[in-house]
Motif scaffolding. Structure first.
Motif, short mmCIF file in Angstrom:
data_model
loop_
_atom_site.label_atom_id
_atom_site.label_comp_id
_atom_site.label_asym_id
_atom_site.label_seq_id
_atom_site.Cartn_x
_atom_site.Cartn_y
_atom_site.Cartn_z
N UNK A 1 0.84 -1.19 0.00
CA UNK A 1 0.00 0.00 0.00
C UNK A 1 0.88 1.24 0.00
N UNK A 2 0.25 2.35 -0.28
CA UNK A 2 0.92 3.65 -0.18
C UNK A 2 0.22 4.50 0.87
N UNK A 3 0.99 5.39 1.45
CA UNK A 3 0.45 6.27 2.46
C UNK A 3 1.43 7.37 2.81
N UNK A 4 1.21 8.03 3.92
CA UNK A 4 2.10 9.09 4.35
C UNK A 4 2.31 8.97 5.85
N UNK A 5 3.48 9.46 6.30
CA UNK A 5 3.87 9.36 7.71
C UNK A 5 3.15 10.44 8.51
N UNK A 6 2.52 10.02 9.58
CA UNK A 6 1.81 10.97 10.45
C UNK A 6 2.59 11.31 11.71
N UNK A 7 3.41 10.40 12.19
CA UNK A 7 4.14 10.65 13.43
C UNK A 7 5.43 9.85 13.43
N UNK A 8 6.51 10.45 13.96
CA UNK A 8 7.82 9.80 14.05
C UNK A 8 8.18 9.68 15.53
N UNK B 1 15.81 10.08 8.93
CA UNK B 1 15.41 9.49 7.66
C UNK B 1 13.98 9.83 7.28
N UNK B 2 13.12 10.00 8.27
CA UNK B 2 11.72 10.25 7.98
C UNK B 2 11.24 11.48 8.73
N UNK B 3 10.29 12.19 8.11
CA UNK B 3 9.64 13.34 8.72
C UNK B 3 8.14 13.20 8.52
N UNK B 4 7.33 13.77 9.40
CA UNK B 4 5.88 13.75 9.20
C UNK B 4 5.52 14.37 7.85
N UNK B 5 4.63 13.65 7.10
CA UNK B 5 4.22 14.13 5.79
C UNK B 5 4.94 13.44 4.65
N UNK B 6 5.99 12.68 4.91
CA UNK B 6 6.72 11.97 3.84
C UNK B 6 5.83 10.89 3.24
N UNK B 7 5.84 10.78 1.90
CA UNK B 7 5.12 9.73 1.21
C UNK B 7 5.96 8.46 1.22
N UNK B 8 5.36 7.34 1.55
CA UNK B 8 6.08 6.08 1.61
C UNK B 8 5.22 4.99 1.01
N UNK B 9 5.88 3.86 0.68
CA UNK B 9 5.20 2.66 0.25
C UNK B 9 5.45 1.60 1.30
N UNK C 1 13.57 21.18 0.26
CA UNK C 1 12.78 22.16 1.02
C UNK C 1 12.78 21.84 2.51
N UNK C 2 12.65 20.55 2.84
CA UNK C 2 12.68 20.17 4.25
C UNK C 2 14.02 20.48 4.89
N UNK C 3 15.11 20.25 4.13
CA UNK C 3 16.44 20.56 4.66
C UNK C 3 16.60 22.06 4.89
N UNK C 4 16.12 22.86 3.96
CA UNK C 4 16.20 24.31 4.14
C UNK C 4 15.37 24.77 5.34
N UNK C 5 14.19 24.21 5.49
CA UNK C 5 13.36 24.58 6.63
C UNK C 5 14.02 24.19 7.94
#
Length: 585
Positions: free
Chosen positions: A5-12, A46-54, A262-266
């Motif tokens: 499945x595909x989804x996005x990260x909500x919490x790390x 490696x991961x941040x909230x909002x990242x798209x993952x499989x 963009x995440x790195x700059x932020x």
């Protein structure tokens, strides 16, 4: 288990990440051990909230018993789980499967409509449609009369679902209105994603939700028709799908790189803001703006100006460092003489290391006009002396000529300084130290004679005493004893010379375990001064107050370096001295 499945990260969290699957309310945990094939120390790197993952479902566990039993999904994000996938980023295959499922469901709906009796109302048709497709939408109601069954059925156009839901459109009625229900059912099916121009007219479009959306973040709606089984059409469809897959891969990869940037700059901006808020940015300035902000607050701080110069030197901007130094001279107050001298010293060091002989000479002249010229020349001599020491300690064989050049330049600078300030004892002492430290003793003794001719008479005792101390430290202790003995014989009442002599014997006189070493010679020196038998006359030349200081010094010396017997000897000598002076009076 095993479905992807595909989804996005909500919490790390430190033990893993929580992933919300697309088009569902399911949120499951991917444990830290399932996030990467290699060891991960900090998952937040490696991961941040909002990242798209499989993700892949690794296990479905049942928690509880009876009516309270519940199922928990465990996910895996390792790249090895998706190695067999032809294209993990493309969503065309999954979309096609979803559309095929929708076709099957819609065909079953049409079959149910044909088999249903004319007396069944629109409510029964709606229930069958919901049971077959499990979608939300609106379907046109049929009339209750039997004549309505002969009318053409609505063609349903199933479009690619998006994140917001399925797009609903109503199209104009088809020209082939007299065709039978089978042709209508065939025309309502879906084909491959690329056959946009083969679409048959539809009477009606309904909202459908055929399952998960495996597409990219912003999928484009596409109109599809049902496959007709033609071999040539299927071949062209597969070729177009491959081209779309490649384009989708490139776009997805670029989008991910852009998002990561963009995440790195932020993150950098947040760290910078935090440093400015807690004041750590002022302690470790990293940019020109940081230094300018600090200088606006403390323009008279030589430390900040020198660090600003070092910052430019780290960027190989020598001219920029010179500009910073010149700005410092203009902005610093004229009363801050020591601070200015520090900046001048930094500029002299820069010219000595990176400039030419002419530029160094020019800076020395400028610095001498705005500061004490003797201090400026002494600092230049000190820098050149360090340069000679560094060249002497260097082991490179190719630097023989450079060592000679460094020594020659230092000799010229010291000679020039002693000639310019020949009445200043500190200049001569600096030259003595330079020569003795480089094992040039004969030149040092010759220079001592020259200095006594140039210096005033009242400075001779101090100069000779310092020279004798330097002989103890950098030269030969024997020569130092000779100089200090002669000086003490000419000035027997100078207790400061005696105490300095004793301290040098203790520190540099030799092996302290032997009687001929530094400790033994220092003890003999005390006895020679105190005991009248060592004097030509029976009466001491020192006053009682001086003798008291001398006995105290000797007693502290024995407490530190002697024993109880030696301390008792000092007390006996003091008692004998009191008896002699009393009887003599």
């Amino acid at each position: 288990a095993g479905s992807k499945h595909k989804g996005f990260i909500t919490r790390v969290e430190r033990y893993g990440v929580f992933v919300k699957l697309d088009h569902s309310n399911i949120s499951a945990l991917a444990h830290l051990s399932e996030c990467s094939d290699s060891f991960v120390k900090n998952i937040s790197d490696f991961y941040d909230p909002g990242d798209r993952v499989k993700a892949i479902v690794t296990k479905v566990a049942t928690i509880g018993e009876g009516e309270k039993a519940a199922k928990r999904i465990h996910l895996g994000l390792k790249a090895s789980y998706f190695e067999d996938d032809e294209d993990s980023d493309s969503s065309d295959d999954s979309d096609e499967e979803g559309e095929e499922d929708a076709d099957t469901d819609m065909e079953s709906v049409n079959d149910d409509d044909d088999s249903s009796s004319s007396s069944s109302g629109s409510d029964d048709d709606d229930e069958e449609m919901k049971d077959a497709t499990n979608v939300k939408g609106s379907v046109s109601n049929h009339d209750d009369s039997s004549d309505d069954e002969d009318e053409k059925k609505a063609n349903i156009d199933i479009r690619k679902p998006t994140k917001q839901g399925t797009k609903v459109e109503k199209s104009a009625p088809s020209k082939d209105g007299d065709s039978d229900d089978d042709s209508d059912s065939d025309s309502s099916g879906s084909s491959s994603d690329d056959d946009d121009n083969d679409e048959n007219g539809s009477d009606q479009v309904m909202d459908t939700n055929v399952g998960f959306d495996w597409g990219t973040d912003v999928p484009k709606p596409q109109t599809s028709t049902k496959k007709n089984g033609n071999d040539s059409s299927s071949d062209s469809d597969s070729d177009s799908d491959d081209d779309d897959d490649k384009g989708a891969n490139n776009n997805t990869h670029k989008a991910r790189k852009k998002k990561a940037s963009q995440l790195s700059q932020e993150r950098t901006i947040r760290q910078r803001e935090a440093a400015l808020a807690d004041g750590t940015a002022d302690e470790n300035p990293e940019t020109s703006d940081d230094f300018e902000r600090l200088l606006a607050h403390s323009p008279n701080s030589s430390q900040i100006w020198i660090r600003y110069m070092a910052y430019h030197l780290s960027l190989a901007d020598i001219e920029g460092a010179r500009t910073v130094a010149n700005r410092a001279f203009e902005r610093m107050e004229f009363r801050q003489e020591k601070e200015k001298l520090n900046v001048w010293t930094a500029l002299l060091t820069l010219e000595l290391k990176y400039g030419s002989a002419d530029s160094l000479k020019e800076v020395i002249e400028r610095a001498s006009k705005q500061n004490n010229p003797k201090q400026v020349h002494l600092r230049v001599c000190e820098m050149m002396e360090r340069e000679v020491d560094a060249a002497a300690n260097s082991t490179a064989s190719s630097s023989t000529s450079s060592k000679a050049d460094v020594i020659r330049r230092a000799d010229e600078m010291f000679t020039k300084t002693t000639l310019k300030f020949k009445s200043k004892k500190t200049v001569w002492l600096a030259h003595f130290k330079y020569l003795l430290n480089n094992d040039r003793h004969e030149e040092a003794h010759a220079l001592l004679k020259r200095s006594l001719k140039s210096l005033p008479l009242y400075k001779h005792i101090f100069t000779v005493s310092k020279f004798g101390q330097m002989e103890f430290e950098f030269g030969s202790p024997e020569r130092g004893r000779t100089i200090l003995d002669a000086l003490l014989a000419r000035h027997p009442k100078r207790l400061d010379l005696l105490f300095v002599y004793v301290d040098k014997e203790i520190k540099f006189g030799g092996d302290s375990t032997k009687s001929s070493g530094g400790i033994g010679l220092a003890r003999a020196l005390f006895k020679r001064v105190i005991n009248p038998s060592f004097k030509s006359s029976s009466k001491s030349t020192m006053s009682d107050k001086q003798m008291k200081s001398l006995f105290k010094k000797w007693y502290r010396f024995e407490e530190e370096h002697g024993n109880n017997d030696s301390c008792e000897l000092v007390k006996a000598e003091a008692k004998a001295y009191v008896e002699r002076t009393t009887s003599a009076s």
